[in-house]
Design a protein around this motif. Structure first.
Motif, PDB file in Angstrom:
ATOM      1  N   ILE A 194       0.860  -1.124   0.398  1.00 22.97           N
ATOM      2  CA  ILE A 194      -0.257   0.048   0.100  1.00 22.97           C
ATOM      3  C   ILE A 194       0.496   0.904  -0.003  1.00 22.97           C
ATOM      4  O   ILE A 194       2.031   1.226   0.267  1.00 22.97           O
ATOM      5  N   ARG A 195       0.362   2.044  -0.597  1.00 23.31           N
ATOM      6  CA  ARG A 195       1.139   3.407  -0.906  1.00 23.31           C
ATOM      7  C   ARG A 195       0.385   4.432  -0.363  1.00 23.31           C
ATOM      8  O   ARG A 195      -1.126   4.799  -0.884  1.00 23.31           O
ATOM      9  N   LEU A 196       0.703   5.549   0.534  1.00 26.88           N
ATOM     10  CA  LEU A 196      -0.582   6.363   0.903  1.00 26.88           C
ATOM     11  C   LEU A 196      -0.122   7.730   1.651  1.00 26.88           C
ATOM     12  O   LEU A 196       1.333   7.977   1.758  1.00 26.88           O
ATOM     13  N   LEU A 197      -0.939   8.682   1.359  1.00 20.12           N
ATOM     14  CA  LEU A 197      -0.582   9.733   1.963  1.00 20.12           C
ATOM     15  C   LEU A 197      -1.843  10.636   2.651  1.00 20.12           C
ATOM     16  O   LEU A 197      -3.387  10.567   3.034  1.00 20.12           O
ATOM     17  N   ALA A 205       5.015   4.326   2.035  1.00 19.48           N
ATOM     18  CA  ALA A 205       4.374   3.004   1.521  1.00 19.48           C
ATOM     19  C   ALA A 205       4.888   1.639   2.496  1.00 19.48           C
ATOM     20  O   ALA A 205       5.962   1.511   2.911  1.00 19.48           O
ATOM     21  N   VAL A 206       3.809   0.748   2.520  1.00 16.65           N
ATOM     22  CA  VAL A 206       4.461  -0.191   4.150  1.00 16.65           C
ATOM     23  C   VAL A 206       3.561  -1.805   2.616  1.00 16.65           C
ATOM     24  O   VAL A 206       2.943  -1.662   1.988  1.00 16.65           O
ATOM     25  N   GLY A 207       4.272  -3.161   3.054  1.00 21.22           N
ATOM     26  CA  GLY A 207       4.215  -3.843   2.490  1.00 21.22           C
ATOM     27  C   GLY A 207       4.645  -5.010   2.809  1.00 21.22           C
ATOM     28  O   GLY A 207       5.472  -4.917   3.221  1.00 21.22           O
ATOM     29  N   PHE A 208       4.380  -6.340   1.865  1.00 20.55           N
ATOM     30  CA  PHE A 208       5.761  -7.473   1.691  1.00 20.55           C
ATOM     31  C   PHE A 208       4.590  -8.031   0.728  1.00 20.55           C
ATOM     32  O   PHE A 208       3.809  -7.930  -0.095  1.00 20.55           O
ATOM     33  N   VAL A 209       6.241  -8.469   0.147  1.00 22.75           N
ATOM     34  CA  VAL A 209       6.141  -9.476  -0.952  1.00 22.75           C
ATOM     35  C   VAL A 209       6.582 -10.630  -0.134  1.00 22.75           C
ATOM     36  O   VAL A 209       7.659 -11.009   0.677  1.00 22.75           O
ATOM     37  N   CYS A 210       5.167 -11.830  -0.428  1.00 27.01           N
ATOM     38  CA  CYS A 210       5.602 -12.939   0.451  1.00 27.01           C
ATOM     39  C   CYS A 210       5.698 -14.062  -0.897  1.00 27.01           C
ATOM     40  O   CYS A 210       5.081 -14.101  -1.969  1.00 27.01           O
ATOM     41  N   ASP A 211       6.400 -15.207  -0.307  1.00 29.79           N
ATOM     42  CA  ASP A 211       6.560 -16.929  -0.686  1.00 29.79           C
ATOM     43  C   ASP A 211       6.251 -17.534   0.447  1.00 29.79           C
ATOM     44  O   ASP A 211       6.161 -17.456   1.514  1.00 29.79           O
ATOM     45  N   ALA A 212       6.690 -19.224  -0.227  1.00 25.77           N
ATOM     46  CA  ALA A 212       6.312 -19.879   0.367  1.00 25.77           C
ATOM     47  C   ALA A 212       7.510 -19.964   1.325  1.00 25.77           C
ATOM     48  O   ALA A 212       6.623 -20.574   3.290  1.00 25.77           O
ATOM     49  N   ASP A 213       8.639 -19.315   1.886  1.00 25.29           N
ATOM     50  CA  ASP A 213       8.955 -19.497   2.471  1.00 25.29           C
ATOM     51  C   ASP A 213       8.561 -18.154   3.791  1.00 25.29           C
ATOM     52  O   ASP A 213       9.573 -17.958   5.085  1.00 25.29           O
TER      53      ASP A 213
END
Length: 299
Positions: A194-197, A205-213
C-alpha cells in the motif's frame, strides 16, 4: 526472509469478531475483506464486511461478483456483534456463503503464501485515527474453490484470491487523502503493498512480497496510470532483491469499495478495485486487484 512458514492456519485473520464497545466516541471497526478470481471463468468478486460496536451507519455486508459481462451485488446491513446478514454468512477460518437475489453459493479459502502482518513500522498509519493505537491489519493470499450461481448460471470456481482483516479506530475520510494498494498473486509469490498519503501530508509505502518461505518488506512503490487515472504499471521496491516491475495485460473490470457511513456530508473517501491480468518484467503471468482511493473534498 522472515521465518514465517505456510500452514493451514489463518492466524489473526481467523480471530472471532471483536465486539467489545471501546470507551471512545471515535469509530471503531472490525473489517473483513475477501477477494477472489478465476480468469478461466472470467469471474472476479469480493466479500466485504464492516462490523462496528459504535459506528452504526457504517455496518454492512457485501458480496459483489462479475461473471463475464454479468454483475450482481448483495448489500445488506449488519446488526450488532455479528458479521452475518440475512443472506451472507462468514466463517473466519474457511470462507463464506451467500444466498441472495441473483447470487448464491459458497467459497472456501486456503492459505497460499506467507502472512503479511502490517504491524509496528509496517502499520498503515494513514488509515488509523490515533498513532498511539495503530490498526491491527493482516493480509494473505489464498487458493479459492467452490461454486457460485450468478443470475441462474452455475460455475465451479477453482482460482485464487486474498484475505484482509483490520480492526481498530478507523475513519478513512478523516485520515486519508489518497492511496493505492495491491493484492496480486503470481505462481511463486504474492504482493501485499500500500502507498498512502495522509491528511497530515505524510506519505508512506508499506507492505510485503510474500512466498512459501516468508516475507520481504516493501520499501517503496510507484505507479503509472492511463489518461483516466486507471492502473497501467507499477514498481515495487523491496528490502531484499531487485525491484518488482508489474504491468497490466488486461483489465477485467472494477467494483466500488464502500468504507464509510451510508450517508456523509463532508469529505468522503471514494475507493474502487481494478481487476486485471498482470505480467512482470521477467514475463511471469499473474492476476489480482489494485485498489485506488481518494477523498472527495467538495461538499
Amino acid at each position: 526472509m522472515t521465518g514465517t512458514l505456510i500452514d493451514a492456519d489463518w492466524g489473526p485473520l481467523a480471530q472471532p469478531l471483536h465486539a467489545d464497545i471501546p470507551d471512545d466516541p471515535r469509530p471503531w471497526r472490525d473489517n473483513a475483506f475477501l477477494c477472489f478470481w478465476d480468469p478461466a471463468q472470467r469471474l472476479t468478486g469480493v466479500m466485504h464486511l464492516s462490523a462496528s460496536p459504535n459506528a452504526t451507519g457504517g455496518r454492512r455486508a457485501r458480496v459483489s461478483v462479475r461473471l463475464g459481462n454479468s454483475t450482481v451485488e448483495v448489500i445488506e446491513e449488519l446488526g450488532l456483534e455479528t458479521w452475518n446478514s440475512e443472506s451472507i454468512t462468514f466463517e473466519p477460518d474457511s470462507g463464506f456463503s451467500v444466498d441472495g437475489p441473483g447470487l448464491s453459493g459458497s467459497l472456501t479459502f486456503t492459505p497460499l503464501h506467507a502472512l503479511a502482518a502490517f504491524a509496528g513500522e509496517h502499520s498503515p498509519k494513514a488509515f488509523a485515527l490515533d498513532a498511539e493505537h495503530p490498526l491491527h491489519h493482516y493480509q494473505r493470499s489464498a487458493r479459492v474453490s467452490g461454486q457460485l450461481t450468478v443470475h441462474g448460471r452455475r460455475v465451479e470456481v477453482d482460482g485464487f484470491g486474498y484475505r484482509d482483516r483490520t480492526w481498530g479506530f478507523r475513519e478513512e475520510s478523516a485520515s486519508v487523502q489518497e492511496y493505492y494498494g495491491t493484492m496480486w498473486v503470481f505462481p511463486e509469490l504474492s504482493v501485499s503493498a500500500i502507498r498512502l498519503l495522509g491528511q497530515d501530508g505524510h506519505t508512506a509505502a508499506v507492505g510485503f512480497v510474500c512466498d512459501a518461505d516468508g516475507t520481504v518488506p516493501v520499501t517503496g512503490m510507484s505507479i503509472v496510470r492511463d489518461a483516466a487515472g486507471l492502473f497501467l504499471a507499477t514498481r515495487v521496491d523491496r528490502a531484499e532483491g531487485d525491484p518488482l516491475e508489474v504491468s497490466l495485460v488486461e483489465r477485467y473490470g472494477t467494483f466500488w469499495c464502500p468504507m464509510g457511513q451510508a450517508q456523509q456530508a463532508g469529505p468522503t473517501l471514494s475507493a474502487y478495485d481494478e481487476w486485471g491480468s498482470l505480467r512482470t518484467a521477467d514475463g511471469i503471468e499473474g492476476f489480482g486487484l489494485l485498489e485506488q482511493g481518494i477523498t472527495r473534498q467538495l461538499f
